[in-house]
Structures are given as C-alpha cells and as structure tokens.
Write a protein that holds these residues in place. Structure first.
Motif, PDB file in Angstrom:
ATOM      1  N   TRP A 144       0.855  -1.185   0.000  1.00  0.00           N
ATOM      2  CA  TRP A 144       0.000   0.000   0.000  1.00  0.00           C
ATOM      3  C   TRP A 144       0.891   1.236   0.000  1.00  0.00           C
ATOM      4  N   PHE A 145       0.499   2.194  -0.812  1.00  0.00           N
ATOM      5  CA  PHE A 145       1.162   3.482  -0.877  1.00  0.00           C
ATOM      6  C   PHE A 145       0.091   4.560  -0.747  1.00  0.00           C
ATOM      7  N   LYS A 198       2.096  16.332  -2.180  1.00  0.00           N
ATOM      8  CA  LYS A 198       3.234  15.583  -1.642  1.00  0.00           C
ATOM      9  C   LYS A 198       3.613  14.423  -2.555  1.00  0.00           C
ATOM     10  N   GLU A 199       4.793  13.887  -2.319  1.00  0.00           N
ATOM     11  CA  GLU A 199       5.253  12.731  -3.068  1.00  0.00           C
ATOM     12  C   GLU A 199       4.519  11.472  -2.593  1.00  0.00           C
ATOM     13  N   LEU A 230      -6.957   7.174  13.104  1.00  0.00           N
ATOM     14  CA  LEU A 230      -6.639   7.996  11.936  1.00  0.00           C
ATOM     15  C   LEU A 230      -6.474   9.464  12.309  1.00  0.00           C
ATOM     16  N   LYS A 231      -5.552  10.099  11.600  1.00  0.00           N
ATOM     17  CA  LYS A 231      -5.234  11.510  11.807  1.00  0.00           C
ATOM     18  C   LYS A 231      -5.497  12.285  10.520  1.00  0.00           C
ATOM     19  N   PRO A 232      -5.725  13.578  10.617  1.00  0.00           N
ATOM     20  CA  PRO A 232      -5.932  14.371   9.392  1.00  0.00           C
ATOM     21  C   PRO A 232      -4.777  14.218   8.401  1.00  0.00           C
ATOM     22  N   GLU A 233      -3.576  14.043   8.908  1.00  0.00           N
ATOM     23  CA  GLU A 233      -2.428  13.896   8.001  1.00  0.00           C
ATOM     24  C   GLU A 233      -2.403  12.564   7.277  1.00  0.00           C
ATOM     25  N   ASP A 234      -3.320  11.657   7.611  1.00  0.00           N
ATOM     26  CA  ASP A 234      -3.453  10.410   6.859  1.00  0.00           C
ATOM     27  C   ASP A 234      -4.295  10.601   5.603  1.00  0.00           C
ATOM     28  N   THR A 235      -4.868  11.775   5.454  1.00  0.00           N
ATOM     29  CA  THR A 235      -5.671  12.057   4.268  1.00  0.00           C
ATOM     30  C   THR A 235      -4.820  11.940   3.011  1.00  0.00           C
ATOM     31  N   ALA A 236      -5.274  11.107   2.075  1.00  0.00           N
ATOM     32  CA  ALA A 236      -4.513  10.849   0.859  1.00  0.00           C
ATOM     33  C   ALA A 236      -5.316   9.916  -0.043  1.00  0.00           C
TER      34      ALA A 236
END
Length: 119
Positions: free
Chosen positions: A36-37, A43-44, A86-92
């Motif tokens: 999983w990516f 962001k990259e 889960l954190k907001p920075e996991d949004t992707a």
C-alpha cells in the motif's frame, strides 16, 4: 498480468478507523509482494506497508506503525489495510500495488481510493 481493485476508502473523523481492501485477479500466482502506498495533496507518493504474498511477512512504515496493519486473505486473493486512530495527516489517495513476475519493484497498481480524515 494482474489486476488490482481497491475499495473501502471514505470520510472519517480523526480517531476513527477504516479498512481498505485490494482484490487481485489474473495471474495471481506470480505475485511476490503486495503493498500500500499513499499520495497526499502536494506531496510525493509515500510507502505505507507491504506483505509477502505467500509468506505473509509484513513491513509497515514508521509513520503509521502501531496504527495500521496489513493482512492477506489468500483464499480471496485480497489484501487489507486496517487503519486505526486515523489523523488528518493520513488524508490521501491510497494505492494498492503488486510486485509481479520477476520484477524487483512494484510494477502493477490499482486506481486508488480516497481516504479523508476530518479534524
């Protein structure tokens, strides 16, 4: 060749959980590793986790270790990513990928599934 289809993304509040699934079809016998990516806006692409198709050996990125778990259901040719706390920075956009055949890198990719974590 192999085809990968992700599912399970969505919108969740911070602290919540989601489980992503990746169904593999085609010549799955030639899969070596599944992974999983994710790619967050601006962001990259970032590696999240991987699992050996036949060994079940796992490796999880430090950024998600202790919160995310990768697993495999060989009877259904499906890989799961359980995401907790889960954190907001996991949004992707989360992508499933496979190392197939004799490749040394991930050479097959799914279309991606959006995960949005609200604060």
């Amino acid at each position: 060749q192999v085809q990968l289809v992700e599912s399970g993304g969505g919108l969740v509040q911070a602290g919540g959980s989601l489980r992503l699934s990746c169904a593999a079809s085609g010549r799955t016998s030639s899969i070596n590793t599944m992974g999983w990516f994710r790619r967050a806006p601006g962001k990259e692409r970032e590696f999240v986790a991987r699992i050996g198709w036949s060994t079940g050996s796992t490796y999880v990125a430090a950024s998600v270790k202790g919160r995310f778990t990768i697993s495999i259901d060989n009877t259904k040719n499906t890989v799961h990513l359980q995401m907790n706390s889960l954190k907001p920075e996991d949004t992707a956009v989360y992508y499933c990928a496979a190392v197939w055949g004799g490749s040394g890198t991930f050479n097959y990719w799914g279309q991606g599934t959006q995960v949005t974590v609200s604060s």
